[in-house]
Scaffold this motif. Structure first.
Motif, short mmCIF file in Angstrom:
data_model
loop_
_atom_site.label_atom_id
_atom_site.label_comp_id
_atom_site.label_asym_id
_atom_site.label_seq_id
_atom_site.Cartn_x
_atom_site.Cartn_y
_atom_site.Cartn_z
N PRO A 144 61.89 -67.05 43.55
CA PRO A 144 62.25 -66.67 44.92
C PRO A 144 63.38 -65.64 44.95
O PRO A 144 64.41 -65.82 44.28
N GLY A 145 63.15 -64.56 45.67
CA GLY A 145 64.17 -63.55 45.81
C GLY A 145 64.32 -62.62 44.63
O GLY A 145 65.20 -61.76 44.61
N LYS A 146 63.44 -62.77 43.65
CA LYS A 146 63.53 -61.93 42.45
C LYS A 146 62.24 -61.14 42.25
O LYS A 146 61.20 -61.48 42.80
N GLU A 147 62.34 -60.11 41.45
CA GLU A 147 61.15 -59.31 41.15
C GLU A 147 60.28 -60.04 40.12
O GLU A 147 60.75 -60.86 39.35
N ARG A 148 59.01 -59.67 40.15
CA ARG A 148 58.10 -60.23 39.17
C ARG A 148 58.47 -59.71 37.79
O ARG A 148 58.70 -58.51 37.62
N GLU A 149 58.53 -60.59 36.81
CA GLU A 149 58.94 -60.19 35.48
C GLU A 149 57.93 -60.60 34.42
O GLU A 149 57.20 -61.59 34.57
N PHE A 150 57.91 -59.84 33.36
CA PHE A 150 57.03 -60.09 32.24
C PHE A 150 57.48 -61.33 31.48
O PHE A 150 58.67 -61.54 31.26
N VAL A 151 56.50 -62.14 31.06
CA VAL A 151 56.78 -63.34 30.27
C VAL A 151 56.21 -63.18 28.86
O VAL A 151 56.93 -63.35 27.87
N ALA A 152 54.92 -62.89 28.77
CA ALA A 152 54.26 -62.82 27.47
C ALA A 152 52.90 -62.17 27.65
O ALA A 152 52.37 -62.10 28.76
N ALA A 153 52.32 -61.71 26.53
CA ALA A 153 50.99 -61.12 26.57
C ALA A 153 50.29 -61.33 25.24
O ALA A 153 50.94 -61.45 24.19
N ILE A 154 48.97 -61.38 25.32
CA ILE A 154 48.15 -61.57 24.12
C ILE A 154 46.98 -60.61 24.15
O ILE A 154 46.39 -60.38 25.20
N ALA A 155 46.65 -60.06 23.00
CA ALA A 155 45.48 -59.19 22.88
C ALA A 155 44.27 -60.06 22.59
O ALA A 155 44.30 -60.88 21.67
N TRP A 156 43.21 -59.86 23.37
CA TRP A 156 42.05 -60.73 23.24
C TRP A 156 41.44 -60.66 21.84
O TRP A 156 41.11 -61.68 21.25
N SER A 157 41.30 -59.48 21.30
CA SER A 157 40.55 -59.35 20.05
C SER A 157 41.36 -59.77 18.84
O SER A 157 40.88 -60.55 18.00
N SER A 158 42.60 -59.32 18.73
CA SER A 158 43.38 -59.59 17.53
C SER A 158 44.20 -60.87 17.63
O SER A 158 44.57 -61.45 16.61
N GLY A 159 44.50 -61.29 18.85
CA GLY A 159 45.37 -62.45 19.02
C GLY A 159 46.84 -62.11 18.90
O GLY A 159 47.69 -63.01 18.94
N SER A 160 47.16 -60.84 18.76
CA SER A 160 48.57 -60.43 18.69
C SER A 160 49.27 -60.82 19.98
O SER A 160 48.69 -60.76 21.05
N THR A 161 50.52 -61.20 19.84
CA THR A 161 51.27 -61.66 20.99
C THR A 161 52.62 -60.93 21.09
O THR A 161 53.12 -60.37 20.10
N TYR A 162 53.16 -60.97 22.28
CA TYR A 162 54.47 -60.38 22.52
C TYR A 162 55.14 -61.21 23.60
O TYR A 162 54.49 -61.56 24.60
N TYR A 163 56.42 -61.52 23.40
CA TYR A 163 57.13 -62.40 24.33
C TYR A 163 58.42 -61.76 24.83
O TYR A 163 59.09 -61.03 24.09
N ALA A 164 58.76 -62.08 26.06
CA ALA A 164 60.06 -61.70 26.57
C ALA A 164 61.12 -62.50 25.81
O ALA A 164 60.87 -63.63 25.38
N ASP A 165 62.28 -61.92 25.64
CA ASP A 165 63.35 -62.60 24.90
C ASP A 165 63.71 -63.94 25.52
O ASP A 165 64.08 -64.88 24.81
#
Length: 124
Positions: free
Chosen positions: A41-62
């Protein structure tokens, strides 16, 4: 078009765990990266994490690294966000989103399709 439906949100005490699911349907072959974002509430939408469908590679917010983990099930067209050691500051509406790019990105502007969101509330 790709349709995304999240589930798994709820109320949990600090230190607890939840697992969010995101089921994709429609032209799923066009989405190569699945991302998770959150908006408090009251904040901008922020990135949490993402995954690539084919490779399964992931990336996370600190802010979630080491506590959250991504996985995907090709057969079910489903991506999962396992959230452990939850903190009150993790309270937000969590959205999954799909990108047609072939690389993981954290900028929400590169995500073409969005789910309706699921509420996660962490009590102290």
């Amino acid at each position: 078009q790709v349709q995304l439906v999240e589930s798994g949100g709820g109320l949990v005490q600090a230190g607890g765990s939840l697992r969010l699911s995101c089921v994709a349907s429609g032209r799923t072959f066009s989405s190569h990266v699945m991302g998770w974002f959150r908006q408090a509430p009251g904040k901008e939408r922020e990135f949490v994490a993402a995954i690539a469908w084919s490779s399964g590679s992931t990336y996370y917010a600190d802010s979630v690294k080491g506590r959250f983990a991504l996985s995907r099930d090709h057969a079910k067209n489903t991506a999962y966000l396992q959230m452990n050691s939850l903190k009150p500051e993790d309270t937000a509406v969590y959205y999954c989103a799909a990108s047609t790019l072939f690389r993981i990105v954290s900028d929400l502007g590169f995500y073409d399709y969005w789910g309706q969101g699921t509420q996660v509330t962490v009590s102290s």
